[in-house]
Scaffold this active site. Structure first.
Site, mmCIF file in Angstrom:
data_model
loop_
_atom_site.group_PDB
_atom_site.id
_atom_site.type_symbol
_atom_site.label_atom_id
_atom_site.label_comp_id
_atom_site.label_asym_id
_atom_site.label_seq_id
_atom_site.Cartn_x
_atom_site.Cartn_y
_atom_site.Cartn_z
ATOM 1 N N GLY A 38 -132.103 56.957 12.639
ATOM 2 C CA GLY A 38 -131.411 57.912 11.787
ATOM 3 C C GLY A 38 -129.931 57.619 11.596
ATOM 4 C CG HIS A 50 -106.814 59.908 45.829
ATOM 5 N ND1 HIS A 50 -106.043 60.404 44.798
ATOM 6 C CD2 HIS A 50 -106.043 59.024 46.508
ATOM 7 C CE1 HIS A 50 -104.842 59.842 44.867
ATOM 8 N NE2 HIS A 50 -104.812 59.003 45.901
#
Length: 467
Positions: free
Chosen positions: A40, A445
């Site tokens: 599509g 972190h």
């Protein structure tokens, strides 16, 4: 006559995912696609090719800043647009081929041609070679998608006055690209050509770009793109678009009633998309359309014909590939007797500029309109170690939470990796998490995701640690 439990008309993300899920659940399934390739709009002339060009142009832009990282590039660095477009097409072909593989893997019959109703249980396939075949469908899923919209006075010639489809295969970098519409498509394709050297002007009727998103998000991305050289004409109503040879002239009226004139060599009309039902013959099946041309459906995505459903861009709601996919799965599982559910408030929206923009839930403007008492937690990427290390310090994470219960009501991100970070927000909101819930979760972190925790801390008694 071939007979199927489910016939899907349209092979975009909604259609092919619906077909796969139906097949997984044991239904004999067929899919009809009028184009030679599956996937599509999204896979062929939308999501995938635009992201390929965004990636290529991003690499070129990053080259301009290599010296900041201690990388010296000698010699001339230039854009080969032809190769860039060719790479984009290779990505499209590979992805579309992947969908064909999935159809074969799941024993889904593929018909190439235009599907139209002859009755509620029979679908005519008019093939590209002119032959016709009628198939029987116990159930049908309409997934015919959408097409670019325009304005009634604009004549799109697909050469100089273009839609997003043509913008994905230009043979030259525009000198001056005038974009009509400051939504997702306009900003994404505008940034592609801005990076490649074009002057880019965006004309938007609303008072800001991305008008359906949170105001703070719109303000931030405008600031970043302006700094990069993009020009914005907000609160401007386009009055006319004319072509004179290789020159396109756009006239627009500003908020003061004054007419401004912009001249460029290309104009991209990106004022949204319209549902596509051309040639469907919906009335023959008893399927009603709304005044806006959408297929009318109930809360179960069932049309006015009980055995026919519709999903994706052709029905109401945001025109998003992942929304269509969720609807395709929902219909398939309903047909199998299951009871699936979609929370439309938790369908994320993403703009793939850089920095990226992503959001889910309510905007601050919506909460104000609803009279909802809320609190805001916001954290800038410039205060984040990983963002500084990567030189991606534009943007922020903004969390809106219920003032009384602390439940998260909205997430808004402008910044690097926002498209991926928003998934954490969706998970949190699916489980009705509070801002404090997020503050109690460890975030690695140094990562961009830490900005989410910091924004949650900011929303929880202003406890952000790093700002």
């Amino acid at each position: 006559m071939s007979s199927f439990d489910v016939v899907v008309i349209g092979s975009g993300p909604g259609g092919y995912v619906a077909a796969i899920r139906c097949a997984q659940l044991g239904m004999k399934t067929a899919i009809i696609e009028k184009y030679p390739t599956l996937g599509g709009t999204c896979l062929n002339v939308g999501c995938i090719p635009s992201k390929a060009l965004l990636a290529s142009s991003h690499h070129f832009e990053e080259l301009q800043h290599f010296a900041d990282h201690g990388i010296e590039v000698s010699g001339e660095v230039k854009v080969n647009l032809e190769k860039m477009i060719a790479r984009k097409q290779a990505v499209v072909d590979q992805t579309s081929g992947g969908v064909k593989f999935l159809m074969d893997k799941n024993n889904i019959t593929v018909f190439e041609g235009v599907g139209s109703f002859e009755s509620a249980t029979t679908v005519l396939v008019t093939k590209n070679d002119g032959t016709r075949e009628t198939i029987e469908a116990k159930n049908t899923i309409i997934a015919t998608g959408s097409k670019p919209s325009s304005l009634p006075f604009i004549s799109i010639d697909k050469e100089r006055i273009i839609t997003s489809t043509e913008a994905l295969k230009l043979k030259e970098v525009p000198k001056h690209l005038i974009i009509i519409g400051g939504g997702v498509i306009g900003l994404e394709l505008g940034q592609v050509y801005l990076r490649l050297g074009a002057q880019v002007s965006v004309v938007e009727f609303a008072d800001r770009v991305l008008p359906t998103m949170d105001g703070a998000v719109s303000k931030e991305i405008t600031k970043v793109l302006k700094k990069a050289g993009m020009k914005f004409y907000t609160s401007h109503k386009v009055q006319g678009v004319e072509r004179n040879g290789d020159v396109v002239i756009v006239k627009a009226e500003n908020a003061k009633g004054e007419i401004i004139t912009l001249e460029g060599d290309y104009s991209l009309v990106s004022v949204g998309r319209r549902p596509y039902t051309d040639g469907l013959n919906a009335e023959k099946a008893g399927v009603k359309l709304t005044e806006r041309g959408q297929v009318e459906v109930n809360n179960h995505l069932q049309t006015t014909a009980s055995n026919i459903y519709a999903i994706g861009d052709v029905v109401c709601g945001a025109m998003l590939a992942h929304k269509a996919e969720e609807e395709g799965v929902l219909v398939a599982e309903q047909l199998a007797g299951q009871k699936p559910h979609i929370d439309y408030n938790l369908i994320p929206g993403v703009v793939y500029t850089w920095p990226e923009v992503a959001a889910v839930g309510k905007t601050e403007e919506q909460l104000k309109a609803e009279g909802k008492e809320y609190k805001v937690g916001q954290f800038p990427f410039k205060a984040l170690g990983r963002a500084r290390a990567s030189a991606d310090t534009d943007g922020f994470v903004k969390i809106l939470a219920d003032k009384a219960t602390d439940e998260i009501l909205g997430f808004h991100i402008v910044g690097a990796r926002a498209a991926d970070l928003i998934a954490e927000a969706v998970v949190a909101m699916e489980f009705r998490a509070s801002a404090e819930d997020i503050t109690r979760m460890s975030h690695a972190h140094p990562t961009f995701a830490e900005a989410i925790k910091e924004a949650a801390l900011a929303a929880t008694e202003n406890r952000a640690l790093h700002v």
